[in-house]
Write a protein that holds these residues in place. Structure first.
Motif, mmCIF file in Angstrom:
data_model
loop_
_atom_site.group_PDB
_atom_site.id
_atom_site.type_symbol
_atom_site.label_atom_id
_atom_site.label_comp_id
_atom_site.label_asym_id
_atom_site.label_seq_id
_atom_site.Cartn_x
_atom_site.Cartn_y
_atom_site.Cartn_z
ATOM 1 N N GLY A 177 30.965 70.692 -8.971
ATOM 2 C CA GLY A 177 30.759 71.948 -9.681
ATOM 3 C C GLY A 177 29.422 72.546 -9.299
ATOM 4 O O GLY A 177 28.544 71.861 -8.772
ATOM 5 N N GLU A 178 29.280 73.825 -9.567
ATOM 6 C CA GLU A 178 28.043 74.516 -9.235
ATOM 7 C C GLU A 178 26.893 74.027 -10.112
ATOM 8 O O GLU A 178 27.120 73.434 -11.168
ATOM 9 N N SER A 179 25.671 74.291 -9.680
ATOM 10 C CA SER A 179 24.499 73.923 -10.466
ATOM 11 C C SER A 179 24.564 74.600 -11.824
ATOM 12 O O SER A 179 24.893 75.784 -11.934
ATOM 13 N N GLY A 180 24.258 73.817 -12.860
ATOM 14 C CA GLY A 180 24.235 74.366 -14.203
ATOM 15 C C GLY A 180 25.571 74.413 -14.902
ATOM 16 O O GLY A 180 25.677 74.944 -16.002
ATOM 17 N N SER A 181 26.627 73.836 -14.288
ATOM 18 C CA SER A 181 27.963 73.922 -14.889
ATOM 19 C C SER A 181 28.248 72.789 -15.872
ATOM 20 O O SER A 181 29.301 72.768 -16.509
ATOM 21 N N THR A 289 27.672 66.246 -7.489
ATOM 22 C CA THR A 289 26.928 67.050 -6.530
ATOM 23 C C THR A 289 27.448 68.480 -6.585
ATOM 24 O O THR A 289 28.608 68.717 -6.939
ATOM 25 N N HIS A 290 26.565 69.424 -6.281
ATOM 26 C CA HIS A 290 27.012 70.818 -6.180
ATOM 27 C C HIS A 290 27.410 71.150 -4.749
ATOM 28 O O HIS A 290 27.921 72.230 -4.476
ATOM 29 N N GLN A 291 27.162 70.195 -3.816
ATOM 30 C CA GLN A 291 27.515 70.416 -2.419
ATOM 31 C C GLN A 291 28.960 69.982 -2.154
ATOM 32 O O GLN A 291 29.549 69.226 -2.925
ATOM 33 N N ASP A 292 29.502 70.438 -1.052
ATOM 34 C CA ASP A 292 30.830 70.023 -0.612
ATOM 35 C C ASP A 292 30.673 68.744 0.202
ATOM 36 O O ASP A 292 30.240 68.774 1.352
ATOM 37 N N ASN A 366 25.191 79.624 -14.171
ATOM 38 C CA ASN A 366 26.133 79.024 -15.106
ATOM 39 C C ASN A 366 25.525 78.794 -16.493
ATOM 40 O O ASN A 366 24.711 79.581 -16.945
ATOM 41 N N VAL A 367 25.908 77.713 -17.162
ATOM 42 C CA VAL A 367 25.502 77.501 -18.555
ATOM 43 C C VAL A 367 23.992 77.347 -18.663
ATOM 44 O O VAL A 367 23.373 77.784 -19.634
#
Length: 480
Positions: A177-181, A289-292, A366-367
Motif C-alpha cells: 500500500g501507499e505511504s500513510g495508508s 513496503t510501499h514499493q513494488d 493518505n490517512v
C-alpha cells in the motif's frame, strides 16, 4: 498406532508420514507433551482416520506413497476448516513450504525436524481448536472498525475480513500500500486477532538501521563480539519470540542482509554475532513496503527467493482516494483523538462544506496526511467548528464543486477542473499556474460582489461557499 484408549479432553494429533522412524519420533515427542496421537503412513490411512475422529492438529509429510501432502492440506481445509495442518518439508525445499502455506497450511517444519521447533509449533496450533467455539465473539471484536482500521466502505470491510482469515495461520503476510495508508495498523490488527495476541509485537523500520549494525540488531550479539559490545544483547527475532516480527519498508534491506534474513525465515533459527551455534526462534513474519517488490526483484535490488518467502500471502491496503466514503468517519475519529490529546473538553465539529471539501481532495499522503491536515486545522480553528479555510489547502476541485457543485453567477469564471488543459497566452502555457488560478478566483468573486451590490453574505451564497470562506479569500486576494 497409539493405544486407542483416549483421555477425555486431551487434544488429538494426526501424524502422516511414510518414514516409520520419523513417525515414532514425532509420536513420542507429542505424547510427552500430553497429547493423544494417531499415525498414518499414507493418504488413504489419513483419510480413514479423519473420517472417524476430530483432530486439534495434523502433521503431514509433503511426499507420500500414494500422493502429495498438499492434497491432504486441501482436503482438511475444505472439510475441517478449524483443524490446522502443518507440513514437513525436505531440507531447503522452499518451494514446497511456500506452496503449502498458500494452500492453507498453518505452518511448516523442515527436515531434519528440530524438536524444539516442533514443540513451539504444536503449542501454538493446539490453541486453535478451543478458539473455534469463540470465533464469533473474537471476530466481532476484532472486526470493530473503531478499533483500528476505520471505515465502513466495501473495500475496508473486505480488508478486515481478510485479516481475520489470515490471523489463524502462521504464513508470512506481505502488506502492500501507499505511504500513510495504515500498513502498520493492519499488521497490529493481524497480530491481535490471532493466536499470538498475548505475545510481543515488534515493529522494525528496515530503512532506518545502519547497514553495519543490521545483523546485530536483527539477531543479537555476544559480549565482546565487536568493539563496543560490552554485554550480550538480544535481537529483534529474540524480542519477538512467540509473537510477530513486523518488517516495515522491507524493500530497503541491503542484499547481504537479505541473505541472512532468508536463512533465518527458512530454518527458524538465528545465530548471534560472535556465537558459534544457532538458536531456534518462533516468530511470525509480517512485512510491508510501499514499493513494488516484484519490480525490485526484476531490477536486482531484492532477492527473488526472499520475495517468495515473504510474499506467501499479499494483503493490499487501498489508498484513501479509493475509499472517499470513509473520510467523514475518519476525520471525526482523528479530531476526537487530537482534541483529547490537546486537553479540549469537546472536539470541534466539521462544517458540512469542509467535509465535502475534504472528500474532493486526493490525499497523496493518505490517512497520515489527513491527520496532519486536521491537526493544523485544529490549531487554527475557533474551537467550535472547523471551516474550509482552517484546513490551509488548495482544493482538488473548485469550491463550487465541493459544495455540491453550486453554480456560479452567469459570466463568472470557474477554476479549471483537474486534468483539463489551462490556456492563457498564445503559447498555451500560463506563466504561473497558482497566479492563474488566483486570477480566476478573483474574477469570480468580483463578479459575484458586483451582482449582489457588494453584499458579501449574498455573494458567498451565490458562490456556494460560507461567508467566512469568502472573507478569507478576499483578504488573501487583496479584494477590498
Amino acid at each position: 498406532m497409539s493405544d486407542p484408549q483416549r483421555t477425555a479432553g486431551v487434544p488429538r494429533v494426526l501424524v502422516v508420514d511414510d518414514e516409520a522412524d520419523l513417525r515414532e519420533l514425532l509420536e513420542l515427542t507429542l505424547v510427552g507433551m500430553g497429547l493423544d496421537v494417531d499415525c498414518a503412513g499414507d493418504l488413504a490411512q489419513a483419510r480413514a482416520l479423519l473420517a472417524r475422529h476430530a483432530y486439534a492438529l495434523c502433521l503431514t509429510d509433503m511426499r507420500l506413497p500414494d500422493g502429495e501432502g498438499l492434497e491432504l492440506v486441501a482436503k482438511i481445509t475444505e472439510l475441517h476448516p478449524n483443524t490446522p495442518v502443518a507440513v514437513i518439508t525436505a531440507y531447503g525445499s522452499a518451494e514446497n513450504a511456500v506452496a503449502a502455506l498458500k494452500a492453507g497450511a498453518f505452518d511448516y517444519l523442515a527436515k531434519p525436524v528440530a524438536l524444539d521447533s516442533l514443540r513451539n509449533l504444536v503449542r501454538a496450533a493446539v490453541q486453535t481448536a478451543p478458539l473455534a467455539a469463540e470465533a464469533p465473539a473474537q471476530q466481532s471484536s476484532a472486526a470493530d472498525p473503531a478499533r483500528d482500521l476505520l471505515g465502513d466502505s466495501a473495500v475496508m470491510r473486505e480488508v478486515r475480513a481478510s485479516i481475520l482469515r489470515l490471523a489463524r495461520s502462521m504464513a508470512p503476510v506481505a502488506i502492500t500500500g501507499e505511504s500513510g495508508s495504515g500498513k502498520e495498523l493492519a499488521a497490529r490488527l493481524l497480530h491481535r486477532s490471532g493466536l499470538r495476541a498475548g505475545q510481543p509485537f515488534v515493529a522494525v523500520n528496515c530503512g532506518a538501521i545502519p547497514e553495519a549494525l543490521m545483523e546485530s540488531e536483527f539477531f543479537g550479539h555476544r559480549k565482546g563480539a565487536f568493539t563496543g559490545a560490552d554485554q550480550e544483547r538480544e535481537g529483534f527475532f529474540q524480542a519477538a519470540s512467540g509473537g510477530t516480527l513486523f518488517l516495515d519498508e522491507v524493500a530497503d534491506l541491503p542484499l547481504p542482509m537479505q541473505v541472512k534474513l532468508l536463512r533465518a525465515i527458512q530454518e527458524k533459527r538465528v545465530r548471534k554475532v560472535g556465537a558459534t551455534i544457532e538458536e531456534p526462534v518462533d516468530v511470525r513474519i509480517v512485512s510491508a513496503t510501499h514499493q513494488d517488490l516484484a519490480q525490485c526483484v526484476t531490477a536486482g535490488r531484492f532477492r527473488q527467493d526472499l520475495y517468495y518467502r515473504l510474499n506467501v500471502i499479499e494483503l493490499r491496503l487501498p489508498p484513501l482516494r479509493e475509499r472517499q466514503d470513509d473520510i467523514p468517519a475518519l476525520a471525526e475519529a482523528i479530531l476526537a483523538r487530537l482534541s483529547k490529546r490537546a486537553g479540549l473538553a469537546q472536539a470541534p465539529r466539521l462544517a458540512s462544506v469542509t467535509v465535502r471539501y475534504l472528500c474532493s481532495y486526493s490525499f497523496p499522503g493518505n490517512v497520515r496526511e489527513l491527520e496532519n491536515i486536521l491537526e493544523r486545522a485544529l490549531a487554527f480553528s475557533n474551537g467550535e467548528v472547523i471551516n474550509v479555510e482552517d484546513l490551509g489547502l488548495r482544493p482538488a476541485v473548485s469550491d463550487a464543486q465541493a459544495d455540491e457543485r453550486a453554480p456560479l453567477p452567469e459570466g463568472a469564471a470557474a477554476a479549471p477542473a483537474a486534468g483539463r488543459p489551462v490556456r492563457v497566452g498564445e503559447d498555451g502555457i500560463p506563466d504561473a499556474l497558482p497566479d492563474y488560478l488566483d486570477k480566476l478566483e478573483r474574477e469570480a468573486i468580483l463578479r459575484a460582489l458586483e451582482k449582489t451590490r457588494h453584499n458579501r453574505t449574498a455573494a458567498a451564497k451565490l458562490l456556494g461557499i460560507t461567508f467566512r470562506a469568502l472573507r478569507y479569500r478576499m483578504q488573501r486576494l487583496d479584494i477590498h
